[in-house]
Design an enzyme around this catalytic site. Structure first.
Site, PDB file in Angstrom:
ATOM      1  CG  ASN A   1      -6.562  -0.734   1.012  1.00  0.00           C
ATOM      2  OD1 ASN A   1      -6.019  -0.252  -0.104  1.00  0.00           O
ATOM      3  ND2 ASN A   1      -6.174  -0.884   2.077  1.00  0.00           N
TER       4      ASN A   1
ATOM      5  CG  HIS B   1      -3.129   3.683   1.730  1.00  0.00           C
ATOM      6  ND1 HIS B   1      -3.491   3.267   0.369  1.00  0.00           N
ATOM      7  CD2 HIS B   1      -3.218   2.697   2.605  1.00  0.00           C
ATOM      8  CE1 HIS B   1      -4.135   1.944   0.546  1.00  0.00           C
ATOM      9  NE2 HIS B   1      -3.868   1.596   1.768  1.00  0.00           N
TER      10      HIS B   1
ATOM     11  CB  CYS C   1      -1.153  -0.007   1.086  1.00  0.00           C
ATOM     12  SG  CYS C   1      -2.056  -1.375   1.172  1.00  0.00           S
TER      13      CYS C   1
HETATM   14  O1  UT7 Z   1      -3.736  -0.799   3.519  1.00  0.00           O
HETATM   15  C1  UT7 Z   1      -2.938  -1.498   4.389  1.00  0.00           C
HETATM   16  C2  UT7 Z   1      -3.410  -1.169   5.667  1.00  0.00           C
HETATM   17  N1  UT7 Z   1      -4.680  -1.836   6.170  1.00  0.00           N
HETATM   18  C3  UT7 Z   1      -5.499  -1.126   7.127  1.00  0.00           C
HETATM   19  O2  UT7 Z   1      -5.162  -0.060   7.329  1.00  0.00           O
HETATM   20  C4  UT7 Z   1      -6.553  -1.969   7.683  1.00  0.00           C
HETATM   21  C5  UT7 Z   1      -6.686  -1.730   9.165  1.00  0.00           C
HETATM   22  N2  UT7 Z   1      -7.519  -2.299   9.923  1.00  0.00           N
HETATM   23  C6  UT7 Z   1      -9.068  -1.828   9.724  1.00  0.00           C
HETATM   24  O3  UT7 Z   1      -9.253  -1.087   8.767  1.00  0.00           O
HETATM   25  C7  UT7 Z   1      -9.825  -2.628  10.508  1.00  0.00           C
HETATM   26  O4  UT7 Z   1      -9.125  -3.245  11.793  1.00  0.00           O
HETATM   27  C8  UT7 Z   1     -10.976  -3.389  10.206  1.00  0.00           C
HETATM   28  C9  UT7 Z   1     -12.035  -2.718   9.198  1.00  0.00           C
HETATM   29  C10 UT7 Z   1     -10.164  -4.564   9.176  1.00  0.00           C
HETATM   30  C11 UT7 Z   1     -11.623  -4.215  10.990  1.00  0.00           C
HETATM   31  O5  UT7 Z   1     -12.301  -3.231  11.737  1.00  0.00           O
HETATM   32  P1  UT7 Z   1     -12.339  -3.513  13.347  1.00  0.00           P
HETATM   33  O6  UT7 Z   1     -13.277  -2.367  14.189  1.00  0.00           O
HETATM   34  O7  UT7 Z   1     -10.852  -3.771  14.053  1.00  0.00           O
HETATM   35  O8  UT7 Z   1     -12.971  -4.833  13.852  1.00  0.00           O
HETATM   36  P2  UT7 Z   1     -12.516  -6.341  13.988  1.00  0.00           P
HETATM   37  O9  UT7 Z   1     -11.592  -6.846  13.425  1.00  0.00           O
HETATM   38  O10 UT7 Z   1     -11.971  -6.005  15.729  1.00  0.00           O
HETATM   39  O11 UT7 Z   1     -13.971  -7.285  14.371  1.00  0.00           O
HETATM   40  C12 UT7 Z   1     -14.844  -6.619  15.185  1.00  0.00           C
HETATM   41  C13 UT7 Z   1     -15.999  -7.623  14.878  1.00  0.00           C
HETATM   42  C14 UT7 Z   1     -15.466  -9.334  14.839  1.00  0.00           C
HETATM   43  O12 UT7 Z   1     -16.489 -10.182  15.805  1.00  0.00           O
HETATM   44  P3  UT7 Z   1     -16.484 -10.371  17.390  1.00  0.00           P
HETATM   45  O13 UT7 Z   1     -15.115 -11.163  17.233  1.00  0.00           O
HETATM   46  O14 UT7 Z   1     -16.527  -9.133  17.960  1.00  0.00           O
HETATM   47  O15 UT7 Z   1     -17.772 -11.208  17.404  1.00  0.00           O
HETATM   48  C15 UT7 Z   1     -15.417  -9.705  13.505  1.00  0.00           C
HETATM   49  O16 UT7 Z   1     -15.640 -11.163  13.343  1.00  0.00           O
HETATM   50  O17 UT7 Z   1     -16.552  -7.537  13.590  1.00  0.00           O
HETATM   51  C16 UT7 Z   1     -16.754  -9.035  12.952  1.00  0.00           C
HETATM   52  N3  UT7 Z   1     -16.185  -8.597  11.582  1.00  0.00           N
HETATM   53  C17 UT7 Z   1     -17.497  -8.313  10.405  1.00  0.00           C
HETATM   54  N4  UT7 Z   1     -18.750  -8.386  10.880  1.00  0.00           N
HETATM   55  C18 UT7 Z   1     -19.391  -8.224   9.626  1.00  0.00           C
HETATM   56  C19 UT7 Z   1     -15.339  -8.607  10.714  1.00  0.00           C
HETATM   57  N5  UT7 Z   1     -15.570  -8.404   9.225  1.00  0.00           N
HETATM   58  C20 UT7 Z   1     -16.690  -8.314   9.366  1.00  0.00           C
HETATM   59  C21 UT7 Z   1     -17.688  -8.066   8.357  1.00  0.00           C
HETATM   60  N6  UT7 Z   1     -19.044  -8.053   8.440  1.00  0.00           N
HETATM   61  N7  UT7 Z   1     -17.123  -7.852   7.010  1.00  0.00           N
END
Ligand code: UT7
Length: 323
Positions: free
Chosen positions: A280, A250, A113
């Site tokens: 992204n 980005h 990225c």
């Molecule tokens: O380009 C390179 C750089 N990349 C990035 O900068 C990405 C950085 N990270 C992020 O943008 C975020 O961490 C994410 C968008 C990937 C995830 O958001 P989050 O608020 O950190 O969510 P999480 O991973 O902590 O997940 C929270 C909950 C989980 O469920 P439980 O364990 O709380 O029951 C996940 O299973 O959300 C669930 N979950 C979803 N639910 C519905 C994860 N993906 C999804 C989804 N739809 N697509």
């Protein structure tokens, strides 16, 4: 004699025609438009057609950037991509041939990225040193090919696309304002290799693999590293954040952009945001956003633009550009 600067003489971009909304993804995946929009700001993404390769996207973006710059050739093509057409040769050589160029150098650059910032820094240094007088820096990706479409934690986040800029060597004092790239700042820390990776490759699995990410950890590092590298870029030019007309970041997650804006004490309306419509697109996201904001007249000649990115490796970087 005034120092040589790399001036952005043309910007272009290309998005594949196929649009996929969050609602469409939710038909096949345990997710919802509400979750994706709230957690990321993403509403839709463009995906390449089956017969559309990274080179096709790159060629389309490069043609537009060359047309704006009024050029048919450059001395160097740097293509930032993590999704090349083939393991080798460099996809940049296919782009070179399609553009009808038979001289100069063309190569791919891999910083995921952060690739566009790394590419810009590379070309800028060749120009400043006097080795070349012009370059095409392209970010082009087909991340749809390396996603696990059953993993809702990653596949909803990415899209395909390409953006390109033409750089030209100019006298740094040519218009008093000193147009061009003021400085570039690159970093990496390979201790975090595993937190954002594709789990395959020629020398490990003899296959391509799919993207794996520890989203929360990446998020945490992104906000800290981006704020640090932006401060570094400003300090190197004796500038403060309020001198920046536009931030072209980005586009990974709207919440990361909001976090960076808060840390920099900059209003969000100075950020060019495309993540809602493009998702992204890795190395393509900055030149795609730049092309949009230059094209619609938001970014004007003479304005100070800050580019910043963070990605797998980890890699991160920033560039300050007087347009
Ligand atoms: O380009 C390179 C750089 N990349 C990035 O900068 C990405 C950085 N990270 C992020 O943008 C975020 O961490 C994410 C968008 C990937 C995830 O958001 P989050 O608020 O950190 O969510 P999480 O991973 O902590 O997940 C929270 C909950 C989980 O469920 P439980 O364990 O709380 O029951 C996940 O299973 O959300 C669930 N979950 C979803 N639910 C519905 C994860 N993906 C999804 C989804 N739809 N697509």
């Amino acid at each position: 004699m005034a120092p040589i600067r790399s001036v952005i003489a043309g910007v272009g971009s290309y998005l594949p025609a196929r649009l996929v909304t969050n609602a469409e993804l939710a038909l096949a995946l345990d997710t919802s438009d509400e979750w994706i929009t709230e957690r990321t700001g993403i509403r839709q993404r463009h995906l390449a057609a089956d017969d559309e390769k990274t080179s096709d996207l790159a060629i389309a973006a490069a043609r537009k950037a060359l047309a704006v710059a009024g050029r048919s050739a450059v001395d160097m093509i740097v293509l930032a991509t993590a999704t090349p057409d083939n393991t080798f040769p460099a996809t940049a050589t296919r782009v070179q041939a399609a553009l009808g160029m038979t001289s100069g150098a063309a190569f791919d650059l891999q910083a995921v990225c952060s690739g566009f910032i790394y590419g810009l820094a590379t070309a800028d240094n060749f120009i400043r040193s006097g080795q070349i007088k012009s370059a095409l820096v392209i970010g082009a990706e087909t991340f749809s090919r390396i996603l696990d479409w059953k993993d809702r934690g990653t596949c909803v986040l990415f899209g395909d696309g390409a953006g390109a800029v033409v750089l030209e060597a100019r006298d740094g004092q040519v218009n008093g304002e000193g147009r061009g790239i003021l400085s570039t700042h690159l970093h990496s820390d390979g201790r975090y290799y595993d937190l954002l990776q594709v789990d395959g490759g020629p020398s490990s699995s003899r296959s391509v693999g799919v993207l794996k990410m520890e989203g929360r950890e990446v998020f945490r590092h992104a906000v800290v590293n981006l704020a640090a590298v932006v401060h570094e870029a400003l300090a190197a030019n004796n500038l403060t954040a309020d001198a920046v007309d536009w931030v072209v970041p980005h586009q990974a997650n709207k919440r990361i952009l909001e976090g960076t804006a808060r840390k920099l004490n900059l209003p969000q309306d100075r950020f060019v945001i495309t993540v809602d419509r493009h998702a992204n697109t890795s190395a393509a996201s900055i030149p795609l956003a730049l092309a949009e904001a230059v094209g619609d007249g938001r970014i004007k000649p003479g304005q100070l633009v800050l580019l910043e990115a963070m990605g797998g490796g980890f890699t991160w970087g920033a560039a300050l550009v007087r347009m």
